[in-house]
Scaffold this motif. Sequence first.
Motif, PDB file in Angstrom:
ATOM      1  N   VAL A   1      43.036  24.590  30.097  1.00 15.05           N
ATOM      2  CA  VAL A   1      43.839  25.323  31.074  1.00 15.05           C
ATOM      3  C   VAL A   1      45.326  25.187  30.781  1.00 15.05           C
ATOM      4  O   VAL A   1      46.095  26.125  31.046  1.00 15.05           O
ATOM      5  CB  VAL A   1      43.505  24.909  32.525  1.00 15.05           C
ATOM      6  CG1 VAL A   1      42.050  25.175  32.834  1.00 15.05           C
ATOM      7  CG2 VAL A   1      43.853  23.461  32.792  1.00 15.05           C
TER       8      VAL A   1
ATOM      9  N   ALA B   1      46.190  27.891  28.394  1.00 12.11           N
ATOM     10  CA  ALA B   1      45.934  29.272  28.816  1.00 12.11           C
ATOM     11  C   ALA B   1      47.206  29.885  29.377  1.00 12.11           C
ATOM     12  O   ALA B   1      47.802  29.366  30.324  1.00 12.11           O
ATOM     13  CB  ALA B   1      44.826  29.309  29.853  1.00 12.11           C
TER      14      ALA B   1
ATOM     15  N   TRP C   1      37.048  28.131  33.802  1.00 10.22           N
ATOM     16  CA  TRP C   1      37.147  29.385  33.061  1.00 10.22           C
ATOM     17  C   TRP C   1      38.596  29.770  32.824  1.00 10.22           C
ATOM     18  O   TRP C   1      39.463  29.510  33.650  1.00 10.22           O
ATOM     19  CB  TRP C   1      36.513  30.514  33.864  1.00 10.22           C
ATOM     20  CG  TRP C   1      35.120  30.258  34.324  1.00 10.22           C
ATOM     21  CD1 TRP C   1      34.722  29.482  35.392  1.00 10.22           C
ATOM     22  CD2 TRP C   1      33.918  30.762  33.740  1.00 10.22           C
ATOM     23  NE1 TRP C   1      33.359  29.483  35.497  1.00 10.22           N
ATOM     24  CE2 TRP C   1      32.841  30.270  34.505  1.00 10.22           C
ATOM     25  CE3 TRP C   1      33.666  31.606  32.654  1.00 10.22           C
ATOM     26  CZ2 TRP C   1      31.517  30.584  34.211  1.00 10.22           C
ATOM     27  CZ3 TRP C   1      32.355  31.919  32.370  1.00 10.22           C
ATOM     28  CH2 TRP C   1      31.298  31.403  33.138  1.00 10.22           C
ATOM     29  N   THR C   2      38.871  30.443  31.711  1.00 11.61           N
ATOM     30  CA  THR C   2      40.123  31.147  31.514  1.00 11.61           C
ATOM     31  C   THR C   2      39.799  32.541  30.991  1.00 11.61           C
ATOM     32  O   THR C   2      38.675  32.826  30.585  1.00 11.61           O
ATOM     33  CB  THR C   2      41.047  30.420  30.519  1.00 11.61           C
ATOM     34  OG1 THR C   2      40.408  30.369  29.230  1.00 11.61           O
ATOM     35  CG2 THR C   2      41.363  29.005  30.974  1.00 11.61           C
ATOM     36  N   GLY C   3      40.802  33.399  30.998  1.00 11.73           N
ATOM     37  CA  GLY C   3      40.590  34.758  30.512  1.00 11.73           C
ATOM     38  C   GLY C   3      40.015  35.653  31.590  1.00 11.73           C
ATOM     39  O   GLY C   3      40.165  35.392  32.789  1.00 11.73           O
TER      40      GLY C   3
ATOM     41  N   HIS D   1      37.712  25.469  41.948  1.00 17.50           N
ATOM     42  CA  HIS D   1      37.848  26.356  40.784  1.00 17.50           C
ATOM     43  C   HIS D   1      36.894  27.538  40.936  1.00 17.50           C
ATOM     44  O   HIS D   1      37.267  28.691  40.690  1.00 17.50           O
ATOM     45  CB  HIS D   1      37.532  25.594  39.489  1.00 17.50           C
ATOM     46  CG  HIS D   1      38.615  24.685  39.025  1.00 17.50           C
ATOM     47  ND1 HIS D   1      39.688  25.119  38.279  1.00 17.50           N
ATOM     48  CD2 HIS D   1      38.797  23.351  39.195  1.00 17.50           C
ATOM     49  CE1 HIS D   1      40.488  24.097  38.005  1.00 17.50           C
ATOM     50  NE2 HIS D   1      39.961  23.010  38.549  1.00 17.50           N
TER      51      HIS D   1
ATOM     52  N   GLY E   1      36.874  35.352  27.406  1.00 20.21           N
ATOM     53  CA  GLY E   1      37.863  34.297  27.544  1.00 20.21           C
ATOM     54  C   GLY E   1      37.313  32.969  27.062  1.00 20.21           C
ATOM     55  O   GLY E   1      36.448  32.921  26.190  1.00 20.21           O
ATOM     56  N   ASP E   2      37.785  31.895  27.670  1.00 18.28           N
ATOM     57  CA  ASP E   2      37.338  30.556  27.301  1.00 18.28           C
ATOM     58  C   ASP E   2      36.593  29.948  28.483  1.00 18.28           C
ATOM     59  O   ASP E   2      36.723  30.385  29.628  1.00 18.28           O
ATOM     60  CB  ASP E   2      38.532  29.689  26.898  1.00 18.28           C
ATOM     61  CG  ASP E   2      38.190  28.681  25.819  1.00 18.28           C
ATOM     62  OD1 ASP E   2      36.992  28.416  25.620  1.00 18.28           O
ATOM     63  OD2 ASP E   2      39.117  28.157  25.178  1.00 18.28           O
ATOM     64  N   TRP E   3      35.813  28.926  28.176  1.00 23.29           N
ATOM     65  CA  TRP E   3      34.939  28.284  29.160  1.00 23.29           C
ATOM     66  C   TRP E   3      34.733  26.849  28.728  1.00 23.29           C
ATOM     67  O   TRP E   3      34.646  26.547  27.535  1.00 23.29           O
ATOM     68  CB  TRP E   3      33.611  29.028  29.187  1.00 23.29           C
ATOM     69  CG  TRP E   3      32.459  28.334  29.859  1.00 23.29           C
ATOM     70  CD1 TRP E   3      32.119  28.401  31.175  1.00 23.29           C
ATOM     71  CD2 TRP E   3      31.473  27.494  29.249  1.00 23.29           C
ATOM     72  NE1 TRP E   3      30.983  27.660  31.422  1.00 23.29           N
ATOM     73  CE2 TRP E   3      30.573  27.096  30.249  1.00 23.29           C
ATOM     74  CE3 TRP E   3      31.269  27.045  27.940  1.00 23.29           C
ATOM     75  CZ2 TRP E   3      29.485  26.259  29.989  1.00 23.29           C
ATOM     76  CZ3 TRP E   3      30.190  26.207  27.680  1.00 23.29           C
ATOM     77  CH2 TRP E   3      29.318  25.831  28.703  1.00 23.29           C
TER      78      TRP E   3
ATOM     79  N   ASP F   1      47.462  32.583  31.058  1.00 27.55           N
ATOM     80  CA  ASP F   1      47.262  33.242  32.343  1.00 27.55           C
ATOM     81  C   ASP F   1      46.875  32.270  33.436  1.00 27.55           C
ATOM     82  O   ASP F   1      46.477  32.658  34.523  1.00 27.55           O
ATOM     83  CB  ASP F   1      46.184  34.330  32.217  1.00 27.55           C
ATOM     84  CG  ASP F   1      44.832  33.754  31.793  1.00 27.55           C
ATOM     85  OD1 ASP F   1      44.789  32.598  31.337  1.00 27.55           O
ATOM     86  OD2 ASP F   1      43.823  34.493  31.897  1.00 27.55           O
ATOM     87  N   TRP F   2      46.994  30.947  33.179  1.00 31.46           N
ATOM     88  CA  TRP F   2      46.536  29.959  34.166  1.00 31.46           C
ATOM     89  C   TRP F   2      47.651  29.675  35.163  1.00 31.46           C
ATOM     90  O   TRP F   2      48.756  29.287  34.790  1.00 31.46           O
ATOM     91  CB  TRP F   2      46.140  28.670  33.474  1.00 31.46           C
ATOM     92  CG  TRP F   2      45.499  27.696  34.414  1.00 31.46           C
ATOM     93  CD1 TRP F   2      46.085  26.655  35.035  1.00 31.46           C
ATOM     94  CD2 TRP F   2      44.135  27.705  34.868  1.00 31.46           C
ATOM     95  NE1 TRP F   2      45.194  26.002  35.850  1.00 31.46           N
ATOM     96  CE2 TRP F   2      43.981  26.632  35.753  1.00 31.46           C
ATOM     97  CE3 TRP F   2      43.050  28.537  34.597  1.00 31.46           C
ATOM     98  CZ2 TRP F   2      42.792  26.357  36.396  1.00 31.46           C
ATOM     99  CZ3 TRP F   2      41.854  28.246  35.221  1.00 31.46           C
ATOM    100  CH2 TRP F   2      41.721  27.174  36.106  1.00 31.46           C
TER     101      TRP F   2
ATOM    102  N   ASN G   1      37.976  37.442  34.427  1.00 28.85           N
ATOM    103  CA  ASN G   1      37.197  36.820  35.493  1.00 28.85           C
ATOM    104  C   ASN G   1      35.700  36.989  35.212  1.00 28.85           C
ATOM    105  O   ASN G   1      35.229  38.120  35.024  1.00 28.85           O
ATOM    106  CB  ASN G   1      37.548  37.460  36.834  1.00 28.85           C
ATOM    107  CG  ASN G   1      36.895  36.760  38.000  1.00 28.85           C
ATOM    108  OD1 ASN G   1      35.701  36.897  38.219  1.00 28.85           O
ATOM    109  ND2 ASN G   1      37.687  36.011  38.747  1.00 28.85           N
TER     110      ASN G   1
END
Length: 235
Positions: free
Chosen positions: A226, A229, A110-112, A40, A208-210, A231-232, A114
């Motif tokens: 995820v 999300a 992570w999402t959102g 990841h 984003g999210d974490w 965008d995942w 970078n």
Amino acid sequence: MRQPFPLMLFAAGFGTRMGALTAHQPKPLIKVAGLPLIDHARRVAAQAGVTHLVANLHYRGDQLAAHLSGSGIGLSWEHDAILDTGGGLKAALPLMASGPVLTLNTDAVWTGPNPLTTLMQAWDGDRMDQLFLLLPAAQARSATGRSDFIMDDTGKVDWARGRDGFLYLGAQIIHPRLLTETEASFSLHAPWTRAMAAGRAYGVLHRGDWCDVGHPDGIAEAEAMVRAAKDWPDV
């Protein structure tokens, strides 16, 4: 356009909070959504255009070395004793170019936007020796309610000292000139404090999210994050 900074992946820890899950493997090899945690982190790096990576190894490091074989990632071995975050980073500096470096903990998802791109875009070497990626503590998944830092309107950061504030997400840019300790093993807290005292420690928000995956419950929580999300990518 600024060239991407080199990236240090912190991967040497014992993973004791994971209990039985790390009895026979290092924490960075625990899978979340079908992918080992260290992969990841590698994907975050690739998406940010970061190609110069170094990982420190200690606990069950042979397994991580085998997993990373052929990847081009530099390996900074801590054979005799684990060196903590500051000591581990300082020991790895000969494997990286001079100047500011990114670091990333390998026990989060992570999402959102970078996280490394966010840091590099916000970096201003004229004002900064230290830049943290932060999230308001009240918004953080898997958090304990603690706040690590406070941040003023200019982005300058100081210790929270019990006040409501922001959670450090384990991603940063740090200038090696802060690493003045002479002992082999030391935490990054003292270098961070020096940057704060000089008015050269700043923060930037992750939009984003974490999710922290430093404990077993974090695996299911990260996988739910995820899945939600948009965008995942598939893994």
